[in-house]
Write an enzyme that holds these catalytic residues in place. Structure first.
Site, PDB file in Angstrom:
ATOM      1  N   ASN B 149      44.162  37.161  36.666  1.00  0.00           N
ATOM      2  CA  ASN B 149      44.012  38.582  36.959  1.00  0.00           C
ATOM      3  C   ASN B 149      45.239  39.196  37.615  1.00  0.00           C
ATOM      4  O   ASN B 149      45.463  40.394  37.522  1.00  0.00           O
ATOM      5  CB  ASN B 149      42.791  38.799  37.855  1.00  0.00           C
ATOM      6  CG  ASN B 149      42.766  37.882  39.058  1.00  0.00           C
ATOM      7  OD1 ASN B 149      42.920  36.664  38.929  1.00  0.00           O
ATOM      8  ND2 ASN B 149      42.595  38.439  40.232  1.00  0.00           N
ATOM      9  N   GLN B 179      39.463  39.169  32.421  1.00  0.00           N
ATOM     10  CA  GLN B 179      40.672  39.937  32.114  1.00  0.00           C
ATOM     11  C   GLN B 179      41.072  39.808  30.643  1.00  0.00           C
ATOM     12  O   GLN B 179      41.686  40.705  30.094  1.00  0.00           O
ATOM     13  CB  GLN B 179      41.840  39.460  32.990  1.00  0.00           C
ATOM     14  CG  GLN B 179      41.639  39.657  34.481  1.00  0.00           C
ATOM     15  CD  GLN B 179      41.656  41.123  34.889  1.00  0.00           C
ATOM     16  OE1 GLN B 179      42.129  41.995  34.156  1.00  0.00           O
ATOM     17  NE2 GLN B 179      41.115  41.401  36.064  1.00  0.00           N
ATOM     18  N   SER B 199      32.857  40.646  32.230  1.00  0.00           N
ATOM     19  CA  SER B 199      32.578  41.728  33.168  1.00  0.00           C
ATOM     20  C   SER B 199      32.593  43.059  32.433  1.00  0.00           C
ATOM     21  O   SER B 199      33.410  43.264  31.532  1.00  0.00           O
ATOM     22  CB  SER B 199      33.632  41.717  34.275  1.00  0.00           C
ATOM     23  OG  SER B 199      33.664  42.974  34.914  1.00  0.00           O
ATOM     24  N   HIS B 201      33.118  46.366  33.698  1.00  0.00           N
ATOM     25  CA  HIS B 201      34.028  47.465  34.040  1.00  0.00           C
ATOM     26  C   HIS B 201      35.497  47.139  33.783  1.00  0.00           C
ATOM     27  O   HIS B 201      36.353  47.983  33.983  1.00  0.00           O
ATOM     28  CB  HIS B 201      33.812  47.896  35.493  1.00  0.00           C
ATOM     29  CG  HIS B 201      34.331  46.929  36.500  1.00  0.00           C
ATOM     30  ND1 HIS B 201      35.340  47.254  37.367  1.00  0.00           N
ATOM     31  CD2 HIS B 201      33.982  45.655  36.778  1.00  0.00           C
ATOM     32  CE1 HIS B 201      35.578  46.203  38.145  1.00  0.00           C
ATOM     33  NE2 HIS B 201      34.776  45.237  37.814  1.00  0.00           N
ATOM     34  N   THR B 237      14.854  42.544  38.041  1.00  0.00           N
ATOM     35  CA  THR B 237      14.617  43.430  36.896  1.00  0.00           C
ATOM     36  C   THR B 237      15.944  43.765  36.220  1.00  0.00           C
ATOM     37  O   THR B 237      16.872  44.224  36.883  1.00  0.00           O
ATOM     38  CB  THR B 237      13.937  44.726  37.382  1.00  0.00           C
ATOM     39  OG1 THR B 237      12.722  44.390  38.036  1.00  0.00           O
ATOM     40  CG2 THR B 237      13.659  45.664  36.215  1.00  0.00           C
ATOM     41  N   CYS B 325      42.878  42.660  51.952  1.00  0.00           N
ATOM     42  CA  CYS B 325      41.809  42.172  52.819  1.00  0.00           C
ATOM     43  C   CYS B 325      40.710  43.222  52.880  1.00  0.00           C
ATOM     44  O   CYS B 325      40.801  44.277  52.268  1.00  0.00           O
ATOM     45  CB  CYS B 325      42.334  41.851  54.206  1.00  0.00           C
ATOM     46  SG  CYS B 325      42.621  43.317  55.199  1.00  0.00           S
TER      47      CYS B 325
END
Lengths: 383, 378
Positions: B149, B179, B199, B201, B237, B325
Site C-alpha cells: 500500500n 491495493q 476492500s 473504498h 446483519t 499516528c
C-alpha cells in the site's frame, strides 16, 4: 501574509487563531505532538493528548483554516524532558515550560514556520508585545491573573519579533465569551494545570520511572541536621512543599533545601524559607540593562514579583537582593526581572541567600559571596 | 484540489452510486427474514456475492464472505486460519504487510501462536523461498499482500503460494489484494492462494465494506461471533446497500481496468518524467521492480515529508506520507524500515497515488505543484 498558529486545543489558542484570522492573516494551524506515555501511546484525555488534538482540529474547522499535527516528540524529549530530569537529578526544581517555549515553540516551531513560508507564529499565550526603540518589548498580559510573560522571558528578541499573542490583549473572560460566540466547544474547557508530560501524576512518580538513579532513599533532617524521618528519593521535593512529606513533627514543616548528592531533604519552619537574595545564571535579556536595576523579580510561575535590586555580575549572571525577604526561592526555577509590566530578562536561580539566623552554613556562605560580588559591582559603578 | 491519495480512499464510482440508490431509498429488508421485503434484500445480497465471485474467478459464490472492510477481512483470514479447529497455529507474514495483518499476528503471538515475520529486500520484495523456509509443521497460515500500500511493489504471490504448497499443502495462503485489484488482473486460480482480501473504498465502492474470498473447505474460526450470518463466518446483519455498492464497484473496476492502466500509467509516468527534469535529486522508490501503475513513492532528500505535505496541501495537491499516528502526526513508516531505510530517509518520503478519476495530464500538473511546494523548504 502567512502565519503559523500553534493550537493546543485549549480555548486561548483557539481564540488566538480567530483573532489572527480577523486581523487578516492567512493561517496554518499546527498542533504539536510533544510526548507519548510510557507505553508509547498518547492518553486520550489530559494536556496535549488525543482529545486536545481533536479539539484543535475542531476549532480549526470552525474557523475554516487548515490544521496539521506535527510530531515534535524528539525535540521535546531532547530539549525539555531530558534537561528536566537532569535538573531534578541535580537537586534543582526546573520549570520545563520555560525551556519548552524557548526551544520548542519559539525554537523548533519558528524554524518550521520558516520552512512553511509563515512570517509569524501566533500562540494563545497571555502576554503582550510592543515595539520599542531597541527591539520588541515583552509586557505582562492585560489579564494579570493569567499572565504568562514569566515562562516566555527566555524566547529572545528574534523570536519575540515574530511572535503574536492576540489573547494577551484581552481578559480570560473575554476569551471565553469570544469562543462561545464562535460556537467553539472549548469555550468552557478548564485551563490546563499540570505539566503535560507528567500525565496527571506528580514529578516524583515520573522521576521514579525516568530517573531512578536520582531517587535513592535518604533522610529528612531539620536545619540543625537532626534526622526527622526517611524518604525514598530526594529529587522531586520542591522547596516550600508542605504536603506529601510523610513526616509528622507536631507543627507545619516545609522543605527548605534538597541535596540529591547526599539524598537529604532539609525541613524547617516557614520562616526558614525566607530568602534575602539569590544569584541567577544564564541570564537572557529582552530589554537593555546597562547596570543595576531596581525593579521587581518574580521567582515562580503565577506568583507576585517582589521588589528587588538586580545587579549584573559578569558571565551572564545576576545578583538579586530583595527589599523584603521572599519565601521559597528555589534553585532551578526562573528569576524574571520586571520594570513595571515590562520584562527586562531572566535566568535560572542558582544560589539562595537566607536572611535569618537559623540559615545553614551553606546559605550564609552564599550570602557572603553575594555581598562581595555586589560590593565589587558598586565599587565599579562608583568609579 | 488535485487528488493524488487514491490509495487512502478513492471517490465512489457512478456505477456504485446507481447500484446502491434503490437500497438506500427502500432497502430496509433484513436478508435473514421470511417475507417479501427480506427476500428482496437476500436476493440482492446473493446477486452481489455472485458478481464478486465472478470478478476474481471463484468457483462458488458462497466462498465470498462479506465483511466490514479490508481490515476485518485480514483479521478473519489470519486469525481465523491460525485459530481454526481449536488450534494455536503458526503465522508467517512479510515485514511489509498492512497493520491489519501485522497487528493481528502480534495479537496471535500474545495468544501463544508461533509468529514469524519474513524480511524483505531493499526494494520491498518478498523472497518466496524465504517464506517457504520460514514455515514449519506448526504453520497454519501465510500472509503476503498482492501489492504494498505504501510503495506499490507487486509481490510474487503465485510463486510464494507454490513454494509454500510444496513445503506443506496443509498451510493456508492468504493475500491482501486491497491495493492491487483495481489495476492488476487478480485471479485466484493464477495466484494459487486460499484466501483473498478485497476492500470496497479502494476501488470506487463505499467505505465500511469488504470481502474475504475463502477457498471451499477451509476451516476458519470466526472473528465476530453471533447470529451465524455469512455461513457462520461473519455474524451480523449484512449491510445490503454497501455490499451491493461493493459488487458494483468491483465489476466496474474490472471492466475499467484496461483504460485505468493506460490513463493512470500515463499520468504516473508523466509525473515521474517531469520530476526527473524539475527535481533531479528526487528519488523514486523501487523504480526498477514491478510496481502498481497508480503508485509513485518519492523521496526528496533533505525535505521532511511533514513539511512537504503541508505545502502541497496549500498548493492544492492531496498526497500522503507512509504512516500516521492516531493524532494524525506523520511517523517513520515500518514498511520503509523493513526495507532497510534509516529513520531520516523514511521521514522524507511522500506517496502520490493516482486513481480512476485521474487524467493523463495530472502527472505534469502534479509535478509543477510539487516544485512550488518545495520552494522554501530547502
Amino acid at each position: 501574509m502567512k502565519a503559523l498558529v500553534a493550537m493546543s486545543g485549549g480555548v486561548d489558542s483557539s481564540v488566538a487563531a480567530a483573532m489572527a484570522l480577523d486581523e487578516g492573516w492567512d493561517l496554518v494551524g499546527i498542533t504539536l505532538k510533544q510526548w507519548v506515555g510510557d507505553d508509547g501511546s498518547l492518553p486520550i484525555t489530559g494536556c496535549c493528548t488525543l482529545a486536545d488534538a481533536e479539539d484543535a482540529r475542531r476549532a480549526a474547522a470552525t474557523l475554516g483554516i487548515p490544521h496539521y499535527v506535527l510530531d515534535f516528540t524528539e525535540e521535546f524529549a531532547e530539549r525539555v524532558v531530558d534537561p528536566f530530569l537532569d535538573a531534578y537529578a541535580g537537586g534543582l526544581t526546573p520549570n520545563p515550560c520555560v525551556a519548552c517555549n524557548r526551544d520548542v515553540r519559539f525554537g523548533a516551531l519558528v524554524d518550521r514556520a520558516d520552512a512553511l513560508g509563515c512570517d509569524v507564529v501566533v500562540t494563545g499565550h497571555h502576554a503582550r508585545v510592543r515595539d520599542g526603540d531597541s527591539g520588541p518589548r515583552l509586557l505582562r498580559a492585560t489579564d494579570r491573573s493569567k499572565d504568562q510573560s514569566y515562562v516566555l522571558h527566555a524566547i529572545g528578541s528574534d523570536a519575540l519579533r515574530r511572535a503574536r499573542f492576540p489573547v494577551g490583549e484581552i481578559t480570560k473572560g473575554e476569551v471565553r465569551r469570544r469562543a462561545a460566540d464562535l460556537g467553539m466547544r472549548v469555550a468552557d474547557k478548564p485551563d490546563s494545570q499540570d505539566l503535560c508530560f507528567l500525565g496527571g501524576s506528580g514529578p516524583r512518580d515520573f522521576l521514579k520511572t525516568h530517573a531512578p538513579d536520582a531517587m535513592r532513599p535518604g533522610n529528612f533532617v531539620d536545619v540543625d541536621g537532626a534526622v526527622l524521618g526517611s524518604h525514598d528519593g530526594a529529587a522531586g521535593f520542591t522547596i516550600g512543599q508542605r504536603r506529601g512529606l510523610g513526616v509528622a513533627v507536631g507543627e507545619p514543616r516545609y522543605v527548605v533545601s534538597v541535596d540529591t548528592g547526599e539524598s537529604t531533604v532539609v525541613l524547617g519552619r516557614r520562616e526558614d524559607l525566607l530568602a534575602s537574595g539569590c544569584t541567577v545564571t544564564g541570564v537572557g535579556l529582552i530589554a537593555p540593562m546597562e547596570g543595576p536595576i531596581e525593579g521587581s523579580v518574580q521567582v515562580r510561575y503565577r506568583s507576585e514579583a517582589a521588589p528587588a535590586l538586580v545587579t549584573p555580575a559578569g558571565d551572564g549572571g545576576w545578583v538579586v537582593e530583595f527589599t523584603d525577604p521572599v519565601e521559597a526561592v528555589t534553585p532551578g526555577q526562573a528569576a524574571v526581572l520586571y520594570r513595571g509590566d515590562e520584562v527586562i530578562g531572566g535566568g535560572t536561580i542558582d544560589r539562595v541567600a537566607g536572611s535569618i539566623s537559623r540559615a545553614t552554613g551553606t546559605i550564609s556562605r552564599v550570602a557572603g559571596s553575594i555581598s562581595r560580588v555586589a560590593g565589587s559591582i558598586s565599587r565599579v559603578d562608583g568609579a | 484540489m488535485l487528488y493524488l491519495d487514491h490509495a487512502a480512499t478513492t471517490p465512489i464510482r457512478p456505477e456504485t452510486r446507481v447500484a446502491m440508490e434503490p437500497f438506500l431509498a427502500d432497502g430496509h429488508g433484513n436478508p435473514g427474514g421470511m417475507h417479501a421485503v427480506a427476500r428482496a434484500a437476500k436476493s440482492a445480497l446473493e446477486d452481489a456475492r455472485e458478481r464478486v465471485a465472478a470478478a476474481i474467478g471463484a468457483r462458488h459464490p458462497l466462498e465470498v464472505v462479506f465483511t466490514g472492510g479490508g481490515t476485518e477481512s485480514d483479521n478473519l483470514a489470519v486469525a481465523g486460519a491460525a485459530l481454526g479447529a481449536g488450534r494455536r497455529g503458526g503465522v508467517v507474514f512479510s515485514a511489509i504487510e498492512h497493520e491489519a495483518v501485522r497487528e493481528t499476528a502480534g495479537f496471535l503471538g500474545r495468544l501463544g501462536c508461533p509468529v514469524v515475520e519474513v524480511p524483505v529486500d531493499s526494494d520491498g520484495l518478498v523472497d518466496p523461498d524465504r517464506v517457504a523456509a520460514s514455515c514449519d509443521r506448526d504453520t497454519a497460515v501465510v500472509s503476503v499482500m498482492a501489492a504494498n500500500n505504501e510503495v506499490g511493489v507487486i509481490q510474487p504471490v503465485a510463486e510464494i503460494a507454490a513454494a509454500v504448497r510444496e513445503m506443506s499443502p496443509s498451510i493456508s495462503v492468504h493475500s491482501d489484494a486491497v491495493q492491487a485489484l483495481v489495476s492488476e488482473p487478480v485471479s485466484i486460480d493464477d495466484l494459487g492462494v486460499d484466501m483473498l482480501t478485497i476492500s470496497g473504498h479502494k476501488l470506487g465502492g463505499p467505505p465500511g465494506v469488504g470481502a474475504l474470498w475463502v477457498r471451499d473447505g477451509l476451516v476458519l474460526e470466526p472473528v465476530l461471533h453471533g447470529g451465524g450470518q455469512e455461513g457462520g463466518r461473519r455474524s451480523g446483519t449484512p449491510a445490503v446497500a454497501p455490499i451491493v455498492g461493493l459488487a458494483a464497484a468491483v465489476e466496474a473496476a474490472v471492466a475499467d481496468r484496461a483504460r485505468f492502466r493506460r490513463d493512470v500509467a500515463a499520468a504516473r509516468d508523466g509525473f515521474e518524467q517531469a520530476l526527473a527534469g524539475l527535481v533531479p535529486d528526487a528519488i523514486v522508490t523501487a523504480s526498477t521492480v514491478g510496481r502498481l501503475v497508480q503508485h509513485s513513492h518519492i523521496r526528496v532528500p533533505g525535505v521532511l515529508a511533514e513539511n512537504l505535505l503541508i505545502n502541497l496541501d496549500q498548493q492544492g495537491l492531496a498526497a500522503a506520507a507512509g504512516s500516521a499516528c492516531h493524532s494524525g502526526a506523520v511517523q517513520a513508516s515500518p514498511v520503509l524500515r523493513a526495507m532497510g531505510w534509516d529513520d531520516r530517509a523514511a521521514r522524507e518520503c511522500v506517496r502520490f497515488t493516482f486513481g480512476w478519476t485521474s487524467d493523463p495530464g495530472d502527472g505534469a500538473r502534479a509535478a509543477a505543484r510539487l516544485v512550488r511546494a518545495l520552494d522554501g523548504l530547502r
